[in-house]
Design a protein around this motif. Structure first.
Motif, short mmCIF file in Angstrom:
data_model
loop_
_atom_site.label_atom_id
_atom_site.label_comp_id
_atom_site.label_asym_id
_atom_site.label_seq_id
_atom_site.Cartn_x
_atom_site.Cartn_y
_atom_site.Cartn_z
N MET A 187 0.85 -1.19 0.00
CA MET A 187 0.00 0.00 0.00
C MET A 187 0.88 1.24 0.00
SD MET A 187 -2.60 -1.21 3.03
CE MET A 187 -3.37 0.42 3.10
N LYS A 188 0.29 2.36 -0.39
CA LYS A 188 1.02 3.62 -0.32
C LYS A 188 1.17 4.06 1.13
CE LYS A 188 -0.72 4.92 -4.87
NZ LYS A 188 -1.62 5.80 -5.65
N GLN A 189 2.27 4.76 1.40
CA GLN A 189 2.55 5.16 2.78
C GLN A 189 1.60 6.22 3.31
OE1 GLN A 189 6.83 6.19 3.00
NE2 GLN A 189 6.92 4.75 4.69
N TRP A 190 1.23 7.17 2.47
CA TRP A 190 0.42 8.30 2.91
C TRP A 190 -0.96 8.24 2.29
CZ3 TRP A 190 1.94 11.63 6.67
CH2 TRP A 190 3.31 11.68 6.98
N THR A 191 -1.94 8.61 3.08
CA THR A 191 -3.30 8.72 2.56
C THR A 191 -4.00 9.91 3.21
OG1 THR A 191 -5.40 7.55 2.26
CG2 THR A 191 -4.26 7.17 4.33
N ASN A 192 -4.93 10.52 2.46
CA ASN A 192 -5.70 11.65 2.95
C ASN A 192 -7.15 11.23 3.16
OD1 ASN A 192 -3.47 13.54 2.72
ND2 ASN A 192 -3.79 13.46 0.51
N ASN A 193 -7.79 11.83 4.15
CA ASN A 193 -9.14 11.42 4.53
C ASN A 193 -9.98 12.63 4.90
OD1 ASN A 193 -8.04 8.48 5.08
ND2 ASN A 193 -6.89 9.81 6.44
N TYR A 194 -11.30 12.42 4.95
CA TYR A 194 -12.17 13.35 5.65
C TYR A 194 -12.89 12.58 6.75
CZ TYR A 194 -16.31 11.64 3.05
OH TYR A 194 -17.31 10.87 2.52
N GLU A 195 -13.29 13.29 7.82
CA GLU A 195 -13.85 12.63 8.99
C GLU A 195 -15.09 13.36 9.48
OE1 GLU A 195 -10.98 11.75 12.01
OE2 GLU A 195 -9.34 11.48 10.58
N LEU A 196 -16.06 12.60 9.97
CA LEU A 196 -17.29 13.13 10.52
C LEU A 196 -17.67 12.31 11.75
CD1 LEU A 196 -19.38 13.49 7.22
CD2 LEU A 196 -18.36 15.37 8.52
N GLY A 197 -18.19 12.99 12.79
CA GLY A 197 -18.56 12.26 13.98
C GLY A 197 -19.38 13.08 14.96
N PHE A 198 -19.67 12.47 16.08
CA PHE A 198 -20.43 13.15 17.13
C PHE A 198 -20.02 12.57 18.48
CE2 PHE A 198 -22.86 9.45 15.86
CZ PHE A 198 -23.28 8.89 17.07
N GLY A 199 -20.35 13.28 19.53
CA GLY A 199 -20.02 12.82 20.88
C GLY A 199 -20.69 13.68 21.93
N VAL A 200 -20.28 13.52 23.17
CA VAL A 200 -20.86 14.29 24.26
C VAL A 200 -19.77 14.57 25.29
CG1 VAL A 200 -21.63 12.19 25.45
CG2 VAL A 200 -22.71 14.39 25.97
N ASP A 201 -19.72 15.81 25.77
CA ASP A 201 -18.82 16.20 26.85
C ASP A 201 -19.55 16.02 28.18
OD1 ASP A 201 -16.69 16.97 25.21
OD2 ASP A 201 -17.48 19.01 24.97
N LEU A 202 -18.93 15.29 29.10
CA LEU A 202 -19.47 15.08 30.43
C LEU A 202 -18.53 15.74 31.43
CD1 LEU A 202 -20.43 11.30 30.09
CD2 LEU A 202 -21.90 13.29 29.71
N TYR A 203 -19.02 16.71 32.16
CA TYR A 203 -18.19 17.49 33.07
C TYR A 203 -18.24 16.85 34.46
CZ TYR A 203 -18.47 20.99 29.36
OH TYR A 203 -18.41 21.65 28.16
#
Length: 234
Positions: free
Chosen positions: A169-185
């Motif tokens: 495989m090639k050493q370098w790859t580019n991506n886009y990312e999407l996600g969600f989460g929650v901060d708990l204090y």
């Protein structure tokens, strides 16, 4: 690795049981870390799991490669820059271990059909975090951005190919990312579970030396897909 995370999460749950019961989700919670989000810059680290896959485009449909993913392990650091009350810029460099087993069609011998692709990625994501209004000690968020990854197990410099059981495989790859989460204090720190998808943008396959290779000749493009489940401590 799974046992380590189970122990970690159980310990966190036991130590924070009173806070989760009375401070996070109660009707009138005690506000923890009230001025935390007013910091211009703050730091943290994350631990987590990953499930990597490949998306293949074929020259000739109907001869699909089967991909069996395994659960991998993530660890890394976080740098957070506050841009606005609801917007943060984040840099989350990390180390990601994973393995994908590829089963190629058309082979009678399993040793010829099976290729184990073990990868160790140094992952460099630059993300924008969009946070909702804080409610008590809970604050959900969305996150998205771009990333680049260095695959230390790519075999890109090898002259051997699949004839010698060497998947490249090639050493370098580019991506886009999407996600969600929650901060708990919590009382002493902020704990943030999140889930994020990563989608490779460029073709990562290095073709075999033989243009008619039964392993790579039918592949138009091969791109990474993955899901990250991270537990962040700040």
């Amino acid at each position: 690795m799974k046992k380590i995370f189970a122990i970690l999460l159980l310990s966190l749950s036991l130590n924070s049981q009173a806070q989760f019961g009375t401070n996070l989700f109660s009707k009138d919670p005690i506000i923890n870390l009230e001025n935390w989000d007013k910091q211009r810059v703050h730091w943290g680290y994350f631990l987590g799991f990953n499930a990597y896959d490949f998306k293949f485009d074929y020259k000739e449909p109907g001869k699909d490669i089967q991909v069996k993913g395994t659960t991998g392990f993530n660890v890394g650091l976080i740098g957070n820059l506050r841009l606005h009350e609801h917007i943060d810029l984040r840099f989350e460099p990390g180390l990601y271990y994973t393995q994908r087993d590829l089963l190629f069609p058309g082979f009678a011998n399993e040793s010829d059909a099976l290729r184990q692709v073990k990868s160790t990625y140094i992952h460099f994501p630059l993300l924008v975090k969009f946070s909702a209004l804080r409610t008590g000690n809970v604050r959900p968020f969305l996150v998205g951005g771009v990333s680049t990854s260095l695959n230390l197990g790519s075999n890109s410099k090898s002259k051997e190919d699949n004839v010698n059981n060497r998947f490249r495989m090639k050493q370098w790859t580019n991506n886009y990312e999407l996600g969600f989460g929650v901060d708990l204090y919590l009382e002493y720190f902020k704990f943030s579970p999140s889930i994020r998808g990563v989608f490779g943008l460029n073709d990562e396959l290095i073709r075999d030396n033989d243009p008619n290779s039964p392993w790579t000749s039918n592949i138009e493009a091969m791109r990474t897909r993955g899901v990250f489940v991270n537990f962040t401590f700040q």
